[in-house]
Design a protein around this motif. Sequence first.
Motif, PDB file in Angstrom:
ATOM      1  N   GLU A 201     -11.543  -3.772  -2.746  1.00  0.00           N
ATOM      2  CA  GLU A 201     -10.175  -3.342  -2.427  1.00  0.00           C
ATOM      3  C   GLU A 201      -9.417  -4.447  -1.687  1.00  0.00           C
ATOM      4  OE1 GLU A 201      -8.128  -0.702  -3.079  1.00  0.00           O
ATOM      5  OE2 GLU A 201      -9.701  -0.500  -4.596  1.00  0.00           O
TER       6      GLU A 201
ATOM      7  N   ASP B 216      -6.065  -6.239  -2.892  1.00  0.00           N
ATOM      8  CA  ASP B 216      -4.839  -6.181  -2.066  1.00  0.00           C
ATOM      9  C   ASP B 216      -4.219  -7.561  -1.889  1.00  0.00           C
ATOM     10  OD1 ASP B 216      -5.031  -3.539  -1.774  1.00  0.00           O
ATOM     11  OD2 ASP B 216      -5.647  -3.540   0.341  1.00  0.00           O
TER      12      ASP B 216
ATOM     13  N   ARG C 233      -0.778  -9.212  -3.443  1.00  0.00           N
ATOM     14  CA  ARG C 233       0.259  -9.682  -2.510  1.00  0.00           C
ATOM     15  C   ARG C 233       0.677 -11.123  -2.797  1.00  0.00           C
ATOM     16  NH1 ARG C 233      -0.677 -10.902   2.855  1.00  0.00           N
ATOM     17  NH2 ARG C 233      -2.714  -9.906   2.850  1.00  0.00           N
TER      18      ARG C 233
END
Length: 325
Positions: free
Chosen positions: A185, A189, A193
């Motif tokens: 995860e 992420d 980004r």
Amino acid sequence: TWMFVCIHSTARGPAGGGTRMKTYPTPADGLADAMRLSAAMTLKMAATDIPFGGAKAVLAVSALPEGDERRRLLLRYGDLAASLGGNFQTGPDVNTTIADMDVIAERHEHVFCRSKERGGSGDPGPYTARGVFHGIRASAAQVFGTPDLAGRSVLVQGVGDVGARLAEQLAEAASRVLVSDIDTERAKDIADRIGAEVVRAETAIGTDCDIYAPCALGGTLSAETIPQLRCRIVAGSANNQLGEPDDGARLAEAGILYAPDYVINAGGVIHAWGVESLGWDLETVEDRLAGIGTTLTDIYEYAEAEGITTEAAAEQLARSRLVRS
Ligand code: NAD
């Protein structure tokens, strides 16, 4: 809990090094770890050319304590550390936090990286990341003839405190960033980004890239993994990247430039000890972080001239600074 405080050298000044909290198979393993890590801190302080020696503390616990139990342990440890006076200065390491430093500092005067609210310099991670970024640029200049990282593929293994910030800087420098983490995860992420690609943790080592930046755990470079590497440079923040000393030669034989870990990952120490003990302003800190790149260039040139590994060159540089003047 067994508490080991190892002071390896005070030849250059008071001995500094982090406090690690970890479970070990036996107390003797904890002691061995603390001894080895304290010697590495001596080299780090000397290679960085700041006036401190090397130390390390290990709190060998049967399980990581929380709440009151953790606080009691840290206070007892703070008393032990204080009994050594200013000769032993400490900061965070594996499994210890800025909040833990605040607790230890209730008993020991020489604690670095306390929270900013308590007058400390806070998290060293961003400064470590910036130092690694300078080190990667210097390594690229050595191998590719330019420090420019635009278009270079860089695999960041471990996107925690240091790795995530490093990945951000690389993305800003227009590198092709690949990220990998056992916490999928977290990897996803950061990739979303900054526009990076995710590489599965199990396949990170064999991934084709220009630069491999180990920013998770140590020991990822070994007789088994080095033949699988498909990069030109290894330059990352992890401590103790080489499984054994011969791995430095294995990397050189494979035509891979290795940035010695304790040189490239010194940014956190430079910031904490510089600001809190040497009174440096942020401009001086930034100059010294950029100096990591210069030091690496010197090490690479010396290694090439002498026909030795970059690891050996770094050690010779550090040892030459251990002689009392
Ligand atoms: P961190 O714990 O914040 O991050 C480590 C990351 O690596 C985590 O996201 C974790 O999930 C991931 N990880 C663990 N095992 C992995 C594996 N096998 N494959 C892929 N990912 C894995 O730690 P950090 O503070 O970012 O430090 C990273 C490394 O740099 C450590 O080796 C640390 O000792 C070293 N280091 C850190 C600093 C600092 O200022 N924080 C300074 C010097 C050296």
